[in-house]
Design a protein around this motif. Structure first.
Motif, short mmCIF file in Angstrom:
data_model
loop_
_atom_site.label_atom_id
_atom_site.label_comp_id
_atom_site.label_asym_id
_atom_site.label_seq_id
_atom_site.Cartn_x
_atom_site.Cartn_y
_atom_site.Cartn_z
N THR A 47 -4.94 5.16 -22.23
CA THR A 47 -6.03 4.23 -22.03
C THR A 47 -7.18 4.73 -23.03
OG1 THR A 47 -6.56 6.24 -20.43
CG2 THR A 47 -5.71 4.06 -19.69
N VAL A 48 -7.13 5.99 -23.66
CA VAL A 48 -8.16 6.43 -24.66
C VAL A 48 -7.75 6.35 -25.83
CG1 VAL A 48 -9.39 8.41 -25.55
CG2 VAL A 48 -9.27 8.08 -22.84
N LYS A 49 -8.58 5.79 -26.75
CA LYS A 49 -8.22 5.63 -28.29
C LYS A 49 -7.91 6.83 -29.11
CE LYS A 49 -11.86 3.20 -29.14
NZ LYS A 49 -13.14 2.46 -30.14
N SER A 50 -6.75 6.65 -29.87
CA SER A 50 -6.10 7.53 -30.66
C SER A 50 -7.38 8.15 -31.72
CB SER A 50 -5.03 7.17 -31.56
OG SER A 50 -4.55 7.99 -32.40
N PRO A 51 -7.27 9.28 -31.97
CA PRO A 51 -6.43 10.43 -31.73
C PRO A 51 -6.70 11.42 -30.49
CG PRO A 51 -8.01 11.14 -33.23
CD PRO A 51 -8.60 9.67 -32.94
N PHE A 52 -7.62 10.60 -29.64
CA PHE A 52 -7.87 11.57 -28.22
C PHE A 52 -7.01 11.23 -27.21
CE2 PHE A 52 -11.88 11.01 -31.14
CZ PHE A 52 -11.88 12.46 -31.47
N THR A 53 -6.12 10.37 -27.30
CA THR A 53 -5.02 9.97 -26.26
C THR A 53 -4.87 11.09 -25.47
OG1 THR A 53 -4.15 8.48 -27.60
CG2 THR A 53 -2.89 8.85 -25.60
N SER A 54 -4.75 12.31 -25.66
CA SER A 54 -4.23 13.49 -24.94
C SER A 54 -5.46 14.06 -24.05
CB SER A 54 -3.53 14.49 -25.58
OG SER A 54 -4.50 15.08 -26.58
N PHE A 55 -6.44 13.51 -24.21
CA PHE A 55 -7.71 13.94 -23.64
C PHE A 55 -7.43 13.50 -22.03
CE2 PHE A 55 -9.45 15.51 -27.20
CZ PHE A 55 -10.35 16.32 -27.04
N LEU A 74 -16.59 0.99 -32.70
CA LEU A 74 -16.61 -0.24 -32.57
C LEU A 74 -15.18 -0.97 -32.30
CD1 LEU A 74 -19.49 -0.97 -35.20
CD2 LEU A 74 -19.52 -0.70 -32.61
N ASP A 75 -14.21 -0.08 -33.00
CA ASP A 75 -12.83 -0.83 -32.88
C ASP A 75 -12.42 -0.97 -31.45
OD1 ASP A 75 -10.63 -2.05 -33.92
OD2 ASP A 75 -9.67 0.26 -33.66
N ASN A 76 -11.57 -1.90 -31.09
CA ASN A 76 -11.12 -2.10 -29.87
C ASN A 76 -9.66 -1.19 -29.62
OD1 ASN A 76 -12.85 -3.74 -28.85
ND2 ASN A 76 -11.72 -5.63 -29.78
N GLY A 77 -9.07 -0.52 -30.47
CA GLY A 77 -7.85 0.40 -30.32
C GLY A 77 -6.91 -0.38 -30.94
N ASN A 127 -9.02 2.31 -25.12
CA ASN A 127 -8.13 1.24 -25.90
C ASN A 127 -7.74 -0.10 -25.20
OD1 ASN A 127 -6.04 0.42 -27.71
ND2 ASN A 127 -4.64 1.69 -27.00
N THR A 128 -8.82 -0.87 -25.32
CA THR A 128 -8.76 -1.95 -24.50
C THR A 128 -7.92 -3.15 -25.47
OG1 THR A 128 -10.60 -2.82 -25.79
CG2 THR A 128 -11.05 -1.85 -23.75
N ALA A 129 -7.45 -2.80 -26.49
CA ALA A 129 -6.34 -3.94 -27.45
C ALA A 129 -5.18 -3.90 -26.71
CB ALA A 129 -6.38 -3.23 -28.62
N GLN A 130 -4.63 -2.93 -25.83
CA GLN A 130 -3.48 -3.12 -25.34
C GLN A 130 -3.45 -3.79 -23.95
OE1 GLN A 130 -2.26 0.96 -24.35
NE2 GLN A 130 -4.28 1.69 -23.76
N GLY A 165 -19.35 7.44 -40.62
CA GLY A 165 -18.83 5.90 -41.00
C GLY A 165 -17.77 5.63 -40.32
N ILE A 166 -16.53 6.63 -40.30
CA ILE A 166 -15.27 6.45 -39.87
C ILE A 166 -15.41 6.58 -38.30
CG2 ILE A 166 -13.24 7.60 -39.48
CD1 ILE A 166 -13.23 8.38 -42.45
N SER A 167 -16.33 7.30 -38.05
CA SER A 167 -16.61 7.39 -36.40
C SER A 167 -17.24 6.37 -35.83
CB SER A 167 -17.46 8.67 -36.00
OG SER A 167 -16.91 9.96 -36.53
N MET A 168 -18.35 5.66 -36.60
CA MET A 168 -18.84 4.44 -36.04
C MET A 168 -17.79 3.19 -36.02
SD MET A 168 -21.75 4.92 -35.42
CE MET A 168 -22.51 3.18 -35.23
N TYR A 169 -16.82 3.18 -37.17
CA TYR A 169 -15.87 2.28 -37.08
C TYR A 169 -14.78 2.30 -35.92
CZ TYR A 169 -11.61 -0.42 -38.73
OH TYR A 169 -10.56 -1.28 -38.61
#
Length: 753
Positions: free
Chosen positions: A684-692, A168-171, A493-496, A161-165
Motif C-alpha cells: 500500500t505504501v510506495k516503494s522504497p518505503f513498502t516495509s514501513f 506526485l507519482d501514483n506508484g 501506491n494507488t496505481a495498483q 527534485g526526486i522526492s517531489m517527483y
C-alpha cells in the motif's frame, strides 16, 4: 558601597544575560527556505482539510492552527536554546516545521514522520548553501571548498527534485495477478441458472429525502421531503464543542434524522435497507456516495436509505485539528440507525404517508462502511438490549426485524459495549474487505465474523470476501481512490488499485446476491458465498478469498475452549498431530496485532521427518449426526509470509482423509475443492518505503467436502459411521497453515428465514 557591589554582580559573567546574536548566513538561509517551503505545503493541506467550508473558514482555521503550533514549538525552542547546540530561531522553525509536516502526512505513520525529517534535513542543507552563495560567502573560498559545496548543494537539490517527483507519482501497478477468479475457477465447473444480481431490475425507481425541519443541509428539507424530529443523543457522545454546534446549527441534544431514499414504485411491502457511511471530513458529505447501490437495489424491489451522520465525523476546524476532537461517538452511530428505524415503523403505519403499508419491517438489513461497518453491529446489538450498556437508566425497546448486516471495510473494537467485544447472534452477516485498503488496512471485521453465533435449528449464514486491488474509498463514489486526506494520499501506491467501476461492480454483485439470499429467500445465491466461483461471470477478474459458515454446521473445534491442544471444542473429541514441525493453538496474528479469535497453527517439512505429517480429528461418540448429505467443513489460511505468491508452486495442496469405525478409508485432494491460496501481498505504501507498513496477513478460505463425494473414492466407506478425519500434508512438501471452524454441516433442507 551597596550600589557598587550590585553593579559588580550585574556585570559578572555568571549573571550576564546573553543577547540573541544574528543568525549566520547559512542558518539564516536554512530558516527562510524551510519556513517558506513548509508554509506552502501546509497551506495546500489546510485547503484539503477545510475546502468545503468556504474561504473565510479556511483562512481562519489555517491561521489559528499555525499560531497554536508556532507557540507550542516556540516553548520547546526556548528550552533547547539553553543548550545552544543550534541557533534557537532555527530550532524553533525546525520544530514547528516538523509538527506541520507530520500533520500533512499523519495518515501513514511512522512513514509520515520519516518523510518530514528527510524534508527538513534536505531543505536545511539547500537553504544554508543557497543563502551563503547568494550573499557571496564563497567568493574568497578555496577551490576545494567551492567544489564540495557545489556537490553537496547539487545532491540536496536532486534529492528534493526526486522526492517531489516521487510524491506526485501514483506508484507502481502490480505486474501480475496469478490467482484471478477465472484462472482459479474454470467455467465448466460452475454451471448456473442464476441471474446476474448486479443487473438492474424491472422496477421503476423513485427518490425522495427526509430530514428534521431545522436541518443544516437543504437537500433534506425541500419540497416533498418528509419531516422528522431531532433526537437527543447527548448520552452517546463526549466532547461536542461549541464550534461544532455553530457549524451544524445544533448540539448533541438535537441530532437530526436525515436520509436519502431510493424506492421502487408499487404497493410492496418491500424489504428495508438502511446504509450508513463512515468517518470522513464532516462537511464533505459522504451519504450521496451510495447512490449506485440505491438505484440498483430499488430497481430490484428494495427500499434503500442512505442516512446522514456526517455531523459525527472528524472536523479539523471544529476539533482544532485534533486538540478538541469529538470523542466516543461510535455508540451514537449505531443508536441513530435504530432511531431512523423508529421513523420508518411510524411511516409504515401512518395513512397518507408515501410509505404507508409499503415497508416490510420484518425484513430489514443494515449496511455500514468503515466506522459505519462497526455502527451496524452496535445497532444490531442494541436492537436486542433492554437498556444502554453505558447507562442503564436509558431504556431500549427496539426489537426491529433486522435479519442481515453488511460491513464494508468496517472497523471493529473502537467501541466495546460494557467493555466487551460486540456479541451478535442469529443474524446473516457479510464482511467485504479490500486487500489494498489504506485506511482500515487490516481485515479487522474478521474479529466480528468470528463472534457471530447461531442457535441450533436456525437458518442463518455468515460470509466474508477479501478483494485484491480494492481500497477503502472506492466503495463510496464521493471518497474514490483517496483513502486519506490531501497530501497523505501521495504516500500510497494507488496505481495498483482496480478501477472504481470494477470495485463498484464487485460491491453490487456481492451485496445484491447476499440480500436476495437472506431477505428474499432466493437461496441459490447462497452458493456464491459458499464458493465465489459461482459469480465468476459477474465479478471483476481479480483475486478473491472467501469464507463461509452457516447455522447448519455443528462445530467440532474452533480452538478457543481451553489451553489443551489435544481436545476439541465439542466435548469428547480428540486432536492428534504426527510428524509436524509445529503444532500449537494461537490467536491469529494479523498485520498489527493478534486478533481476538483462535486457530491451530501447523507447520510441516517432509524433508526433515521420517513419516507423513498428519493432523487428525477424532470424532466424539455423541453430539454429531453424519450422513451422505453432510459435509466436512473448515476454514484454512496460509501462514507463510515469506512465500513468493507468483505461480502454482505457491499454492498449497494436501489430502483430506476420512475413516469409518470399520477402518474403511476414503481420500480426496484439497484441490478437488480448491487450492489453498497464499497470502496476498498488498504494497500500500510506495516503494522504497513498502516495509514501513505490513504487506501480508492470513485470510481464511472455507472448504467443504461432501460425504457423498468422499464415498465415490471408496464405496465401502460409511459416512454415518465416521470415526475420524485427517489433514494429510503429503502433496505440498513444505508449508505453514492456520485452521479453524472445523465442523460437520448438514446440507439437507436448507432454507432462508
Amino acid at each position: 558601597m551597596a550600589n557598587t557591589e550590585l553593579k559588580k554582580i550585574k556585570s559578572s559573567k555568571r549573571f550576564r544575560i546573553k543577547r540573541i546574536l544574528p543568525l549566520t548566513p547559512g542558518w539564516k538561509g536554512a530558516s527562510i527556505l524551510l519556513a517558506i517551503a513548509t508554509l506552502c505545503i501546509y497551506c495546500v493541506q489546510a485547503y484539503f482539510l477545510m475546502e468545503s467550508r468556504g474561504i473565510g473558514d479556511v483562512l481562519m482555521g489555517t491561521f489559528l492552527s499555525l499560531l497554536v503550533i508556532v507557540l507550542i514549538t516556540g516553548v520547546f525552542a526556548g528550552i533547547l536554546h539553553l543548550a545552544k547546540r543550534m541557533p534557537s530561531r532555527y530550532v524553533w522553525i525546525a520544530l514547528a516545521s516538523l509538527c506541520l509536516l507530520v500533520i500533512c502526512f499523519i495518515g501513514a505513520m511512522p512513514l509520515g514522520f520519516v518523510i518530514a525529517l528527510m524534508a527538513i534535513v534536505a531543505i536545511t542543507v539547500l537553504g544554508a548553501l543557497l543563502y551563503r552563495w547568494i550573499t557571496g560567502k564563497y567568493r574568497e573560498a578555496k577551490l576545494i571548498s567551492k567544489i564540495t559545496t557545489g556537490v553537496v548543494g547539487a545532491a540536496a537539490l536532486c534529492f528534493i527534485g526526486i522526492s517531489m517527483y516521487w510524491l506526485l507519482d501514483n506508484g507502481n501497478p502490480e505486474l501480475a495477478k496469478p490467482y484471478t477468479l477465472k484462472e482459479m475457477k474454470p467455467a465448466d465447473r460452475y454451471q448456473t441458472t442464476m441471474g446476474n444480481p448486479a443487473q438492474p431490475g424491472t422496477g421503476k425507481v423513485k427518490m425522495l429525502t427526509y430530514g428534521s425541519a431545522d436541518t443544516y443541509r437543504k437537500v433534506f428539507n425541500q419540497n416533498g421531503s418528509l419531516v422528522t424530529k431531532p433526537v437527543n443523543g447527548s448520552a452517546f457522545v463526549d466532547n461536542w464543542s461549541s464550534l461544532r454546534t455553530k457549524t451544524f446549527g445544533f448540539g448533541p441534544d438535537r441530532m437530526p434524522l436525515n436520509g436519502l431514499v431510493w424506492y421502487p414504485e408499487g404497493d410492496g411491502p418491500f424489504p428495508l435497507i438502511v446504509t450508513v457511511h463512515g468517518n470522513h471530513i464532516a462537511t464533505d458529505y459522504s451519504d450521496p456516495g451510495y447512490e449506485y447501490l440505491g438505484e440498483l437495489l430499488a430497481s430490484r424491489g428494495y427500499i434503500f436509505v442512505s442516512i446522514d451522520e456526517n455531523f459525527l465525523n472528524i472536523s479539523p476546524y471544529d476539533d482544532l485539528l485534533i486538540i478538541n476532537a469529538l470523542a466516543n461517538e461510535n455508540p451514537a452511530r449505531g443508536w441513530l440507525m435504530l432511531e431512523h428505524l423508529k421513523e420508518w415503523k411510524a411511516w409504515n403505519n401512518t395513512k397518507g404517508n408515501p410509505f404507508f403499508g409499503k415497508v416490510d419491517m420484518s425484513r430489514i438489513a443494515l449496511i455500514g462502511h468503515s466506522r459505519g461497518g462497526e455502527a451496524i453491529t452496535v445497532a444490531a446489538a442494541y436492537n436486542k438490549l433492554t437498556a444502554y450498556p453505558e447507562d442503564a437508566n436509558i431504556a431500549f425497546d427496539y426489537n426491529f426485524g433486522i435479519r442481515s448486516i453488511i460491513s464494508i471495510a468496517g472497523t471493529d473494537g473502537q467501541y466495546k459495549p460494557a467493555g466487551q467485544p460486540t456479541p451478535l447472534k442469529d443474524l446473516n452477516y457479510l464482511a467485504l474487505q479490500g486487500a489494498h485498503d489504506m485506511d482500515v488496512n487490516s481485515f479487522s471485521t474478521a474479529n466480528q465474523y468470528s463472534r457471530i453465533g447461531f442457535s441450533q435449528g436456525s437458518d442463518y449464514f455468515k460470509a466474508s470476501v477479501y478483494i485484491y486491488g480494492a481500497n477503502h474509498g472506492q466503495f463510496n463514489t464521493v471518497w474514490g481512490r483517496k483513502d486519506s486526506i490531501g497530501l497523505n494520499n501521495k504516500l500510497f501506491n494507488t496505481a495498483q488499485l482496480i478501477p472504481q467501476k470494477e470495485q463498484l461492480q464487485a460491491s453490487k454483485v456481492l451485496i445484491s446476491s447476499f440480500l436476495d439470499a437472506t431477505l428474499k429467500g432466493e437461496s441459490e445465491y447462497r452458493s456464491i458465498f459458499q464458493d465465489i466461483g459461482y459469480a465468476r461471470e459477474w465479478l471483476p477478474d481479480t483475486m478473491y478469498i472467501g469464507n463461509y459458515m452457516d447455522s447448519h454446521t455443528t462445530l467440532i473445534s474452533r480452538f478457543d475452549e481451553d489451553i489443551d491442544p489435544g481436545t476439541t471444542t465439542l466435548p469428547g473429541g480428540r486432536l492428534v498431530g504426527e510428524h509436524l514441525k509445529k503444532w500449537k493453538e494461537e490467536k491469529v496474528e494479523m498485520k498489527f496485532a493478534p486478533d481476538l479469535y483462535s486457530a491451530v497453527h501447523l507447520d510441516w517439512d517432509q524433508a526433515n521427518t521420517t513419516g507423513i505429517p498428519t493432523y487428525t480429528v477424532v470424532m466424539p461418540d455423541h453430539g454429531l449426526h453424519v450422513e451422505d448429505n453432510s459435509s466436512i467443513v473448515f476454514a484454512m489460511a496460509d501462514r507463510d509470509d515469506q512465500k513468493e505468491a507468483s505461480g502454482k508452486e505457491a499454492l498449497t495442496d494436501i489430502s483430506i482423509k476420512v475413516e469409518d469405525k470399520s477402518g474403511n478409508v476414503a481420500t480426496v485432494p484439497l484441490s478437488s475443492e480448491a487450492f489453498l491460496l497464499p497470502m496476498f501481498e498488498s504494497r500500500t505504501v510506495k516503494s522504497p518505503f513498502t516495509s514501513f507498513v505490513p504487506t501480508k496477513e492470513p485470510v481464511f478460505q472455507n472448504f467443504a467436502f461432501r460425504m457423498a463425494d468422499l464415498k465415490k473414492s471408496n464405496p465401502n466407506f460409511h459416512p454415518e459411521q465416521l470415526s475420524k478425519f485427517s489433514f494429510v500434508f503429503d502433496k505440498t512438501k513444505k508449508g505453514s497453515v492456520l485452521i479453524t471452524d472445523i465442523g460437520i454441516r448438514s446440507d439437507a433442507g436448507q432454507t432462508n428465514l
